[in-house]
Design an enzyme around this catalytic site. Structure first.
Site, PDB file in Angstrom:
ATOM      1  N   ARG A 166     -30.318   4.513   9.581  1.00 28.10           N
ATOM      2  CA  ARG A 166     -31.395   4.732   8.599  1.00 28.10           C
ATOM      3  C   ARG A 166     -31.146   3.970   7.295  1.00 28.10           C
ATOM      4  NH1 ARG A 166     -35.059   8.535  11.127  1.00 28.10           N
ATOM      5  NH2 ARG A 166     -34.376   7.944  13.177  1.00 28.10           N
ATOM      6  N   SER A 241     -38.778  12.851   9.755  1.00 30.62           N
ATOM      7  CA  SER A 241     -37.554  13.510   9.263  1.00 30.62           C
ATOM      8  C   SER A 241     -37.479  13.366   7.750  1.00 30.62           C
ATOM      9  CB  SER A 241     -36.316  12.848   9.851  1.00 30.62           C
ATOM     10  OG  SER A 241     -36.364  12.880  11.247  1.00 30.62           O
ATOM     11  N   GLU A 338     -34.653  11.104   3.160  1.00 28.63           N
ATOM     12  CA  GLU A 338     -34.941   9.846   3.830  1.00 28.63           C
ATOM     13  C   GLU A 338     -36.130   9.093   3.243  1.00 28.63           C
ATOM     14  OE1 GLU A 338     -35.166   7.595   7.885  1.00 28.63           O
ATOM     15  OE2 GLU A 338     -35.709   9.699   7.999  1.00 28.63           O
TER      16      GLU A 338
HETATM   17  N1  EPU Z   1     -32.235  21.090  16.013  1.00 24.78           N
HETATM   18  C1  EPU Z   1     -32.296  22.429  15.730  1.00 24.78           C
HETATM   19  N2  EPU Z   1     -33.389  22.886  15.028  1.00 24.78           N
HETATM   20  C2  EPU Z   1     -34.386  22.073  14.635  1.00 24.78           C
HETATM   21  C3  EPU Z   1     -34.316  20.707  14.929  1.00 24.78           C
HETATM   22  C4  EPU Z   1     -33.216  20.223  15.618  1.00 24.78           C
HETATM   23  O1  EPU Z   1     -31.413  23.200  16.077  1.00 24.78           O
HETATM   24  O2  EPU Z   1     -35.322  22.570  14.020  1.00 24.78           O
HETATM   25  C5  EPU Z   1     -31.052  20.586  16.773  1.00 24.78           C
HETATM   26  C6  EPU Z   1     -31.273  20.754  18.285  1.00 24.78           C
HETATM   27  O3  EPU Z   1     -30.066  21.067  18.878  1.00 24.78           O
HETATM   28  C7  EPU Z   1     -31.686  19.362  18.724  1.00 24.78           C
HETATM   29  C8  EPU Z   1     -30.862  18.502  17.769  1.00 24.78           C
HETATM   30  O4  EPU Z   1     -30.846  19.234  16.542  1.00 24.78           O
HETATM   31  O5  EPU Z   1     -31.359  19.143  20.044  1.00 24.78           O
HETATM   32  C9  EPU Z   1     -31.416  17.130  17.551  1.00 24.78           C
HETATM   33  O6  EPU Z   1     -32.817  17.233  17.270  1.00 24.78           O
HETATM   34  P1  EPU Z   1     -33.804  16.029  17.613  1.00 24.78           P
HETATM   35  O7  EPU Z   1     -33.569  15.535  18.993  1.00 24.78           O
HETATM   36  O8  EPU Z   1     -35.179  16.461  17.277  1.00 24.78           O
HETATM   37  O9  EPU Z   1     -33.310  14.876  16.673  1.00 24.78           O
HETATM   38  P2  EPU Z   1     -32.972  14.838  15.126  1.00 24.78           P
HETATM   39  O10 EPU Z   1     -31.535  14.490  14.982  1.00 24.78           O
HETATM   40  O11 EPU Z   1     -33.446  16.062  14.435  1.00 24.78           O
HETATM   41  C10 EPU Z   1     -33.400  12.285  14.909  1.00 24.78           C
HETATM   42  C11 EPU Z   1     -34.231  11.372  14.079  1.00 24.78           C
HETATM   43  C12 EPU Z   1     -35.677  11.430  14.527  1.00 24.78           C
HETATM   44  C13 EPU Z   1     -35.725  10.966  15.982  1.00 24.78           C
HETATM   45  C14 EPU Z   1     -34.845  11.895  16.819  1.00 24.78           C
HETATM   46  C15 EPU Z   1     -34.722  11.439  18.227  1.00 24.78           C
HETATM   47  C16 EPU Z   1     -33.086  11.322  11.950  1.00 24.78           C
HETATM   48  C17 EPU Z   1     -33.084  11.694  10.514  1.00 24.78           C
HETATM   49  N3  EPU Z   1     -34.119  11.734  12.683  1.00 24.78           N
HETATM   50  O12 EPU Z   1     -33.861  13.606  14.647  1.00 24.78           O
HETATM   51  O13 EPU Z   1     -36.422  10.518  13.741  1.00 24.78           O
HETATM   52  O14 EPU Z   1     -37.045  10.975  16.478  1.00 24.78           O
HETATM   53  O15 EPU Z   1     -33.514  11.917  16.263  1.00 24.78           O
HETATM   54  O16 EPU Z   1     -33.881  10.343  18.306  1.00 24.78           O
HETATM   55  O17 EPU Z   1     -32.158  10.642  12.401  1.00 24.78           O
HETATM   56  C18 EPU Z   1     -37.907  10.286  11.908  1.00 24.78           C
HETATM   57  O18 EPU Z   1     -37.077   9.566  11.385  1.00 24.78           O
HETATM   58  O19 EPU Z   1     -38.994  10.539  11.338  1.00 24.78           O
HETATM   59  C19 EPU Z   1     -37.620  10.906  13.173  1.00 24.78           C
HETATM   60  C20 EPU Z   1     -38.449  11.788  13.728  1.00 24.78           C
END
Ligand code: EPU
Length: 350
Positions: A166, A241, A338
């Site tokens: 990012r 995010s 972000e």
């Molecule tokens: N989780 C929770 N509660 C929540 C959300 C997430 O417990 O409310 C935990 C869950 O265990 C889940 C894990 O966090 O499995 C990861 O969640 P997710 O797969 O949704 O990914 P993220 O790390 O929250 C990142 C990116 C997203 C991208 C996804 C998929 C960042 C800041 N965000 O989110 O990017 O789509 O991975 O790769 O790195 C964006 O930048 O706008 C965005 C959506």
């Protein structure tokens, strides 16, 4: 007057996916790259320049006094083609998702994990967009930018762009200096699906396809997962995010995991560091689906801040500060915002 220099006042409410009310004093739509010299000269009359693509990663102040340049150039072209790879160029104003879909249709494979990310191609390198195990830097070849300071066109390779999670050179560069005009990606002809991300690995259509999986299958699965989890900005205003997933060293990670056994984290840098799921931290801090005034954290993805209607940049900042403070108190972890805050909040009523 040349269309390039057509400057107007502009309500930016529909130019930012968080749906914040914002007024630009001077707004210019860049349809062509023919008259960039004039752009630099015009910009010198304003206190600064704000480059706006799809407005999907910004928090806009109620009023912008800078010259706002909305990059609206279009076009995708195959620029080189050899036995091993293809080189494709997208103009900065192209919609990222349309570009990804076009790539899937044309047989230029690699970006399908990045389907449905809002925003433009020109903005993609700025925050080095990434999702489901792929970052745009994995296929990035080069970009063409206009340097407003020196009034000259430059080409930048991966080494110049300093891509990281990012992050890129452009996130820390002087605001408004670099207008990204076009981005180029090189796609190997041989396709290797990247299906390791947990949500993809367990997606039923991909499990069913097995070794016969196609880029279209991956594209569809990613669209499916995102639609199920993330709010569509057209229906519920948001900027994706709101915080980065914080990276901590292995010692801090182990201490945290001992205190919070459910902690979700992924090793990075060969295990010397861990990337913590900020969504998990925010959920555990009690903010999933909770509101403060007109804003709140989404009910299915606690990392996404949403505007339920009528919010200002101030409302966004208040909730961001509360969440940062609560996560810091509870976990000792600092969350970094972000989306980029643009325009001055000075003089705003609280
Ligand atoms: N989780 C929770 N509660 C929540 C959300 C997430 O417990 O409310 C935990 C869950 O265990 C889940 C894990 O966090 O499995 C990861 O969640 P997710 O797969 O949704 O990914 P993220 O790390 O929250 C990142 C990116 C997203 C991208 C996804 C998929 C960042 C800041 N965000 O989110 O990017 O789509 O991975 O790769 O790195 C964006 O930048 O706008 C965005 C959506």
């Amino acid at each position: 007057m040349a269309p390039l220099l057509h400057i107007t006042e502009q309500d930016l409410s529909f130019y930012n996916t968080l749906g914040l009310r914002s007024q630009a004093r001077a707004f210019l739509r860049l349809h062509s790259t023919r008259n960039l010299q004039d752009l630099s000269e015009t910009a010198a009359r304003y206190p600064g320049v704000v480059i706006l693509g799809g407005g999907s990663n910004v928090v806009l102040a109620p009023r912008l006094d800078e010259l706002v340049v909305h990059v609206a150039t279009r076009g995708v072209a195959l620029v080189d083609d050899d036995a091993d790879s293809v080189l494709v160029e997208a103009q900065a104003g192209e919609s990222w998702h349309n570009f990804v879909e076009l790539c899937v249709e044309r047989g230029w494979h690699g970006l399908e994990n990045l389907a449905l990310i809002p925003g433009t191609c020109g903005a993609a390198p700025v925050q080095n967009i990434g999702a489901y195990g792929v970052e745009q830097s994995d296929f990035f070849h080069s970009l063409v930018a206009w340097d407003m300071r020196r009034s000259m066109q430059v080409e930048m390779g991966p080494g110049d762009c300093l891509f990281a999670y990012r992050d890129s050179f452009f996130k820390r560069a002087e605001q408004g200096r670099w207008v990204i005009l076009a981005v180029r990606y090189r796609f190997p002809r041989e396709w290797t699906p990247k299906l390791g991300y947990p949500d993809l690995a367990r997606h039923p259509a991909l499990a069913l396809a097995g070794p016969g999986v196609t880029p279209r299958d991956v594209f569809n699965a990613v669209c499916d997962i995102r639609r199920a989890k993330l709010p569509d900005p057209a229906e519920l205003a948001n900027a994706g995010s709101f915080f980065k997933n914080p990276v901590v060293n292995a010692r801090t990670f182990r201490k945290l995991r001992d205190l919070h056994p459910g902690l979700v984290a992924y090793p990075v840098d060969d295990g010397s560091h861990y990337k913590l799921a900020a969504g998990w931290l925010i959920e555990r801090a009690g903010w999933k689906g909770r509101r403060l005034g007109p804003v709140g954290m989404h009910e299915r993805q606690a990392l996404v801040m949403v505007n339920h209607g009528g919010a200002s940049a101030r409302d966004i900042q208040v909730l961001a500060d509360v969440i940062r403070a609560e996560v810091a108190t509870r976990f000792g972890v600092h969350l970094e915002q972000e989306p980029v805050a643009l325009g001055s909040m000075a003089g705003e009523a609280g």
